[in-house]
Enzyme design. Structure first.
Site, PDB file in Angstrom:
ATOM      1  N   HIS A 187       0.857  -1.186   0.000  1.00 33.75           N
ATOM      2  CA  HIS A 187       0.000   0.000   0.000  1.00 33.75           C
ATOM      3  C   HIS A 187       0.893   1.236   0.000  1.00 33.75           C
ATOM      4  O   HIS A 187       1.998   1.232   0.546  1.00 33.75           O
ATOM      5  CB  HIS A 187      -0.884  -0.031   1.253  1.00 33.75           C
ATOM      6  N   ASP A 242       2.937  -3.552   8.367  1.00 34.02           N
ATOM      7  CA  ASP A 242       1.667  -2.882   8.098  1.00 34.02           C
ATOM      8  C   ASP A 242       0.568  -3.870   8.455  1.00 34.02           C
ATOM      9  O   ASP A 242       0.343  -4.851   7.745  1.00 34.02           O
ATOM     10  CB  ASP A 242       1.615  -2.492   6.613  1.00 34.02           C
ATOM     11  N   GLN A 247      -4.616  -4.701   7.301  1.00 35.45           N
ATOM     12  CA  GLN A 247      -5.530  -5.715   6.797  1.00 35.45           C
ATOM     13  C   GLN A 247      -5.469  -7.024   7.577  1.00 35.45           C
ATOM     14  O   GLN A 247      -6.296  -7.909   7.357  1.00 35.45           O
ATOM     15  CB  GLN A 247      -5.231  -5.999   5.319  1.00 35.45           C
ATOM     16  N   LYS A 293     -10.876  -0.255  10.211  1.00 34.52           N
ATOM     17  CA  LYS A 293     -10.988  -1.515   9.477  1.00 34.52           C
ATOM     18  C   LYS A 293     -11.375  -2.677  10.391  1.00 34.52           C
ATOM     19  O   LYS A 293     -11.576  -3.795   9.912  1.00 34.52           O
ATOM     20  CB  LYS A 293      -9.671  -1.822   8.758  1.00 34.52           C
ATOM     21  N   CYS A 319      -4.683   2.273  -3.887  1.00 34.72           N
ATOM     22  CA  CYS A 319      -3.456   2.837  -3.298  1.00 34.72           C
ATOM     23  C   CYS A 319      -2.277   1.886  -3.470  1.00 34.72           C
ATOM     24  O   CYS A 319      -1.435   1.762  -2.574  1.00 34.72           O
ATOM     25  CB  CYS A 319      -3.661   3.173  -1.824  1.00 34.72           C
TER      26      CYS A 319
END
Length: 406
Positions: A120, A197, A200, A223, A361
């Site tokens: 991303h 990251d 997700q 999220k 993105c």
């Protein structure tokens, strides 16, 4: 997940364009259960006050709620200490903090920063900017043809010159789960830190940052059923203690003089200004909600949905799916014949089915896939097989519509 879970999300009980809403865009942002909505409302109605400053009752209650949320997040991701959790606006802010503070202090000219081309933008641009500032070298782990990353490919890129390895736990486009624990061990072997990251991964699978042995882990609340504008950065205490703040002002100071100032202990030195109190309260409530459902149950539910979606989607001729056939996380990205993804998403919306279309993105990934954009359907704990059937029916109608148009 049963129907009673879905009923806890009031936004899903509506029609869009004359059809019951099917929300398949949770990778962009999840919907919020009543428990979270009620927690934020109660805070504003009963406890609204600034934290850490006042000695009055409202201030004490607000502070307890804010710090209680920090403890919940720390336990949720397996942090050793609550002070290893820095509240912020989300994953983007957390990654930028690491790049600006740890990166500026530890990366020098000729050092290497290792990424993947499927990151991303939030886990790409901060490192690009750091490399420019410091004269460092960006290197990329080559993915397999299906978008997966393996440790053997990482070993070819990570060297003794590597100072930072930054990688997503789960791809926001293809739903690929990366071997961050093994790549992190490889990074540590070469004296580098690994930055994960977790945008997700945190909503969809059980996370234990100590088991992963990652040095930094960033997440976004919106999220994972929490409000927008709140997130957290986990950092190993020994690393955070050596890092300098990048934002300055109230709340983060210890002593202030006319020419010199000192900072508070962790984590407050990184939380300048009035914090996102209501957001943190909502995040704490979201953690409670997810814990009650059980992260293992959520992961199993999503895996079943993802595999069902893959079976159904593969029934449609002319539809190209990106990424591996085996899916653990509920993200399916695809293109339909020569129809632009934005047109696909627009027609699906006319049937009440909400998906995402664009480059997500991830423009370098789009170029690696040799496309300009894709359509993405993403599932979460409130979705069911009927939602996927509605998606498939709408895709078939979309294909027929554009077939007739040509």
């Amino acid at each position: 997940m049963n129907a009673s879970v879905r009923e806890q999300f009031p936004i899903l009980n509506q029609e869009v364009n004359g059809h019951p809403l099917v929300y398949l865009d949770s990778a962009a942002t999840s919907q919020k259960p009543r428990a979270v909505l009620d927690a934020v409302r109660r805070y504003y109605e009963l406890d609204n006050s600034n934290v850490h400053r006042g000695v009055h009752t409202l201030g004490s209650r607000a502070t307890d709620a804010y710090e209680g949320a920090r403890e919940k997040v720390a336990a949720f991701i397996g942090a050793a200490h609550p002070e290893e959790i820095v509240f912020n606006r989300g994953t983007t802010t957390g990654l930028n903090l690491v790049a600006a503070s740890y990166g500026d202090a530890n990366v020098n000219e000729g050092d290497e920063i290792v990424l993947t081309p499927i990151e991303h933008h939030s886990n790409l641009i901060p490192w690009q900017q750091l490399a420019k500032r410091k004269g460092a070298v960006l290197k990329y782990i080559e993915p397999n043809p299906d978008g997966t990353i393996n440790v053997e490919a990482a070993a070819k890129v990570i060297t003794d010159k590597t100072k930072i390895v930054a990688i997503a736990y789960v791809s926001n486009v293809m739903g690929v789960v990366h071997p961050v624990k093994e790549i992190g061990a490889l990074a540590h072997k070469h004296g580098a830190v690994i930055v994960v990251d977790g945008a997700q991964s945190t909503p969809h699978t059980k996370v234990d940052v100590q088991d992963l042995d990652c040095d930094f882990y960033a997440l976004s609340g919106h999220k994972m059923c929490a409000p927008t504008g709140i997130g957290a950065l986990y950092g190993k205490k020994a690393l955070l203690e050596k890092m300098e703040p990048v934002e300055f002002g109230g709340e983060m100071i210890d002593e202030v003089g006319l020419y010199e100032s000192t900072w508070k202990d962790l984590p407050y030195r990184f939380e300048g200004g009035t914090p996102i109190i209501a957001g943190a309260v909502g995040l704490g409530a979201a953690v409670d909600f997810l814990n009650e459902l059980g992260m293992d149950n959520i992961a199993e539910h999503e895996h079943k949905l993802a595999m069902y979606a893959m079976r159904r989607i593969n029934e449609i001729e002319g539809l190209r799916v990106f990424g591996p056939q085996e899916r653990k996380v509920g993200i399916v990205t695809f293109n339909l014949d020569d129809v632009h993804p934005h047109d696909v998403a627009t027609v699906l919306d006319s049937y009440g089915v909400a998906i995402r279309a664009g480059h997500h993105c991830c423009q370098p990934l789009m170029r690696w896939l040799e496309v300009s954009s894709t359509a993405r359907a993403s599932f979460y704990l409130y979705n069911n097989e009927q939602d996927i059937d509605r998606l498939i029916d709408a895709l078939i109608r979309t294909k027929e519509y554009f077939g007739d148009a040509t």
